[in-house]
Design a protein around this motif. Structure first.
Motif, PDB file in Angstrom:
ATOM      1  N   ASN A 216      -8.017   5.836  92.959  1.00 38.00           N
ATOM      2  CA  ASN A 216      -7.977   5.409  91.900  1.00 38.00           C
ATOM      3  C   ASN A 216      -8.381   6.369  90.592  1.00 38.00           C
ATOM      4  N   GLU A 217      -9.270   7.787  91.502  1.00 40.36           N
ATOM      5  CA  GLU A 217      -9.599   8.996  91.039  1.00 40.36           C
ATOM      6  C   GLU A 217      -8.086   9.926  91.059  1.00 40.36           C
ATOM      7  N   ARG A 218      -7.136   9.684  91.746  1.00 37.58           N
ATOM      8  CA  ARG A 218      -6.077  10.603  91.642  1.00 37.58           C
ATOM      9  C   ARG A 218      -5.272   9.651  90.973  1.00 37.58           C
ATOM     10  N   GLN A 219      -4.725   8.685  90.665  1.00 38.48           N
ATOM     11  CA  GLN A 219      -4.296   8.146  89.967  1.00 38.48           C
ATOM     12  C   GLN A 219      -4.742   7.440  88.797  1.00 38.48           C
ATOM     13  N   VAL A 228     -16.176   4.955  81.824  1.00 42.22           N
ATOM     14  CA  VAL A 228     -17.103   5.190  83.366  1.00 42.22           C
ATOM     15  C   VAL A 228     -17.665   6.010  82.923  1.00 42.22           C
ATOM     16  N   GLU A 229     -18.869   6.567  84.674  1.00 41.67           N
ATOM     17  CA  GLU A 229     -19.772   6.983  84.035  1.00 41.67           C
ATOM     18  C   GLU A 229     -20.047   7.593  85.429  1.00 41.67           C
ATOM     19  N   ASP A 230     -20.206   8.930  85.256  1.00 38.72           N
ATOM     20  CA  ASP A 230     -20.596  10.471  85.667  1.00 38.72           C
ATOM     21  C   ASP A 230     -21.699  10.353  87.445  1.00 38.72           C
ATOM     22  N   LEU A 231     -21.191   9.607  87.991  1.00 37.65           N
ATOM     23  CA  LEU A 231     -23.041   9.042  88.793  1.00 37.65           C
ATOM     24  C   LEU A 231     -23.574  10.289  89.065  1.00 37.65           C
ATOM     25  N   GLU A 232     -23.547  10.958  89.007  1.00 35.76           N
ATOM     26  CA  GLU A 232     -24.289  13.125  89.620  1.00 35.76           C
ATOM     27  C   GLU A 232     -25.342  13.537  87.963  1.00 35.76           C
ATOM     28  N   THR A 233     -24.715  12.971  86.759  1.00 40.49           N
ATOM     29  CA  THR A 233     -24.563  12.913  85.221  1.00 40.49           C
ATOM     30  C   THR A 233     -26.043  11.680  84.551  1.00 40.49           C
ATOM     31  N   GLY A 234     -24.895  11.100  84.792  1.00 47.49           N
ATOM     32  CA  GLY A 234     -25.567  10.170  84.535  1.00 47.49           C
ATOM     33  C   GLY A 234     -24.432   9.557  83.153  1.00 47.49           C
ATOM     34  N   GLU A 235     -23.600  10.552  82.768  1.00 44.55           N
ATOM     35  CA  GLU A 235     -23.183  10.364  81.614  1.00 44.55           C
ATOM     36  C   GLU A 235     -21.820   9.572  81.429  1.00 44.55           C
ATOM     37  N   LEU A 236     -21.620   9.038  79.748  1.00 40.05           N
ATOM     38  CA  LEU A 236     -20.842   7.905  80.740  1.00 40.05           C
ATOM     39  C   LEU A 236     -19.546   8.432  79.484  1.00 40.05           C
ATOM     40  N   LEU A 237     -18.292   8.116  79.720  1.00 36.88           N
ATOM     41  CA  LEU A 237     -16.976   8.623  79.391  1.00 36.88           C
ATOM     42  C   LEU A 237     -15.618   7.435  78.716  1.00 36.88           C
ATOM     43  N   GLN A 238     -16.555   6.706  77.081  1.00 35.23           N
ATOM     44  CA  GLN A 238     -15.073   5.834  76.946  1.00 35.23           C
ATOM     45  C   GLN A 238     -13.668   5.934  76.648  1.00 35.23           C
ATOM     46  N   LEU A 239     -13.455   5.512  77.950  1.00 36.02           N
ATOM     47  CA  LEU A 239     -12.078   5.049  77.534  1.00 36.02           C
ATOM     48  C   LEU A 239     -11.488   4.173  76.494  1.00 36.02           C
ATOM     49  N   ASP A 240     -10.922   5.507  75.408  1.00 32.80           N
ATOM     50  CA  ASP A 240      -9.775   4.530  73.693  1.00 32.80           C
ATOM     51  C   ASP A 240      -8.890   4.354  74.527  1.00 32.80           C
ATOM     52  N   GLY A 241      -8.633   3.407  74.726  1.00 30.22           N
ATOM     53  CA  GLY A 241      -7.135   2.754  75.303  1.00 30.22           C
ATOM     54  C   GLY A 241      -6.769   3.343  75.600  1.00 30.22           C
ATOM     55  N   ALA A 242      -4.688   3.334  76.142  1.00 27.53           N
ATOM     56  CA  ALA A 242      -4.693   4.180  77.925  1.00 27.53           C
ATOM     57  C   ALA A 242      -4.824   5.191  77.813  1.00 27.53           C
ATOM     58  N   ILE A 243      -5.146   5.691  79.267  1.00 23.72           N
ATOM     59  CA  ILE A 243      -5.625   6.724  79.777  1.00 23.72           C
ATOM     60  C   ILE A 243      -4.086   7.766  80.218  1.00 23.72           C
ATOM     61  N   ASP A 244      -3.295   8.502  79.796  1.00 18.53           N
ATOM     62  CA  ASP A 244      -2.289   9.161  79.657  1.00 18.53           C
ATOM     63  C   ASP A 244      -1.894   9.914  80.493  1.00 18.53           C
ATOM     64  N   ALA A 245      -1.468   9.018  82.142  1.00 21.50           N
ATOM     65  CA  ALA A 245      -1.474   9.493  83.418  1.00 21.50           C
ATOM     66  C   ALA A 245      -0.929  10.453  83.629  1.00 21.50           C
ATOM     67  N   ASN A 246       0.480  10.827  82.432  1.00 24.37           N
ATOM     68  CA  ASN A 246       0.386  12.119  82.928  1.00 24.37           C
ATOM     69  C   ASN A 246       0.037  13.708  82.857  1.00 24.37           C
ATOM     70  N   ALA A 247      -0.506  13.370  81.330  1.00 27.70           N
ATOM     71  CA  ALA A 247      -1.513  14.389  81.558  1.00 27.70           C
ATOM     72  C   ALA A 247      -2.749  14.276  82.303  1.00 27.70           C
ATOM     73  N   TYR A 248      -3.096  13.314  82.619  1.00 31.54           N
ATOM     74  CA  TYR A 248      -3.937  13.018  84.009  1.00 31.54           C
ATOM     75  C   TYR A 248      -3.687  13.911  85.224  1.00 31.54           C
ATOM     76  N   ALA A 249      -2.494  13.921  85.347  1.00 31.04           N
ATOM     77  CA  ALA A 249      -1.851  14.004  86.676  1.00 31.04           C
ATOM     78  C   ALA A 249      -1.222  15.590  86.620  1.00 31.04           C
TER      79      ALA A 249
END
Length: 295
Positions: A216-219, A228-249
């Motif tokens: 799930n992190e690879r894709q 999603v939460e950074d498990l080590e820092t506790g920082e939250l990243l808001q997911l506004d809309g769909a993630i750009d799969a191509n850019a992420y890849a």
């Protein structure tokens, strides 16, 4: 690859030592036993018995003929200290399809430890996390291995990964060949993991790095999540809309390529393992490096 070595099958075995034996025996079942037993790969000559020698390699026929103790000496007769280093930072609690990174690391380390012990090598364990650091020196005794499995079972991830001075003995131990097996997700904040890799490489130890990756992190498969939460820092990243799969890849592939190149340049064997990867993939790479150091 055997279905019996699939992580979900192995993790269902709650006895860690039994699970380790199941993995190692299953992996070795298709290999020639003659390549896995003895003090080396091929018999070469006899030599006089020394008090520190393993009694299993005494040749009793030679004793009957000469009334002296002799050991069958192979062309390769070495003893290797194998130190497993497990990343127990909080990011190792990441889960995918019911399997956490720390559980995969736990069972992988147990299987490698079992295999190295069967080979007659000293096996140790270091657990890396900021809250506490545990280090078990490499030894050969069966009682030691019982503690080895116990400590693996007790791992409770927490904090972030650090390169603590408390593990100074890991880098300044006896001047002998050692094989370090590092199991981690390579999540770092200030290059602390690469600093440790630099130290090990500079000391000219053999190092295998197993990089644990969840699908799930690879894709970037976070459908249905608002953040999603950074498990080590506790920082939250808001997911506004769909993630750009191509850019992420693209970013993901750049990270993997750079990581592999940096480790390979240091002479470190890099293997990426999905949490769904059968454990025989890791044991194969472990034995490849193991055989290199014994030559």
């Amino acid at each position: 690859m055997s279905k019996l070595l699939h992580p979900k099958t192995i993790l269902a075995i709650k006895d860690l030592q039994l699970a380790a034996k199941t993995v190692a025996d299953g992996f070795l079942s298709g290999m020639h036993a003659s390549r896995m037993k003895g003090t080396g790969l091929e018999f070469s000559q006899y030599r006089s018995y020394q008090p520190s020698d393993d009694l299993r390699w005494l040749d009793w026929k030679m004793y009957a003929r000469s009334d002296r103790y002799y050991v069958r000496q192979s062309e390769i007769e070495t003893s290797i200290d194998i130190q497993l280093i497990v990343d127990a930072s909080n990011s190792m609690l990441h889960e995918d399809k019911g399997i956490t990174k720390i559980d995969y690391a736990r069972y992988l380390a147990a299987a490698i430890g079992y295999l190295s012990h069967q080979q007659g090598d000293a096996t140790g364990l270091s657990v890396m996390q900021s809250a506490q650091v545990f280090s078990l020196a490499a030894r050969k005794e069966s009682q030691h291995m019982a503690r080895f499995y116990y400590q693996l079972e007790q791992i409770q991830p927490g904090g972030n990964f650090q390169h603590p001075m408390a593990l100074k003995q890991l880098f300044t131990g006896p001047h002998k060949r050692q094989l370090f097996v590092f199991i981690s997700d390579f999540y770092e904040q200030q290059a602390e993991i690469m600093q440790m890799m630099d130290t090990l490489a500079a000391m000219q130890h053999q190092v295998i790095a197993f990089h644990l990756v969840a699908e799930n992190e690879r894709q970037a498969s976070f459908k249905g999540y608002q953040a999603v939460e950074d498990l080590e820092t506790g920082e939250l990243l808001q997911l506004d809309g769909a993630i750009d799969a191509n850019a992420y890849a693209v970013v993901w592939n750049q990270f993997i390529t750079q990581l592999k190149q940096r480790l390979t340049a240091k002479g470190i064997l890099y293997t990426q393992l999905s949490l769904q990867s059968p454990l025989d993939i890791a044991l194969r790479d472990f034995l490849l490096q193991y055989n290199k150091i014994r030559r």
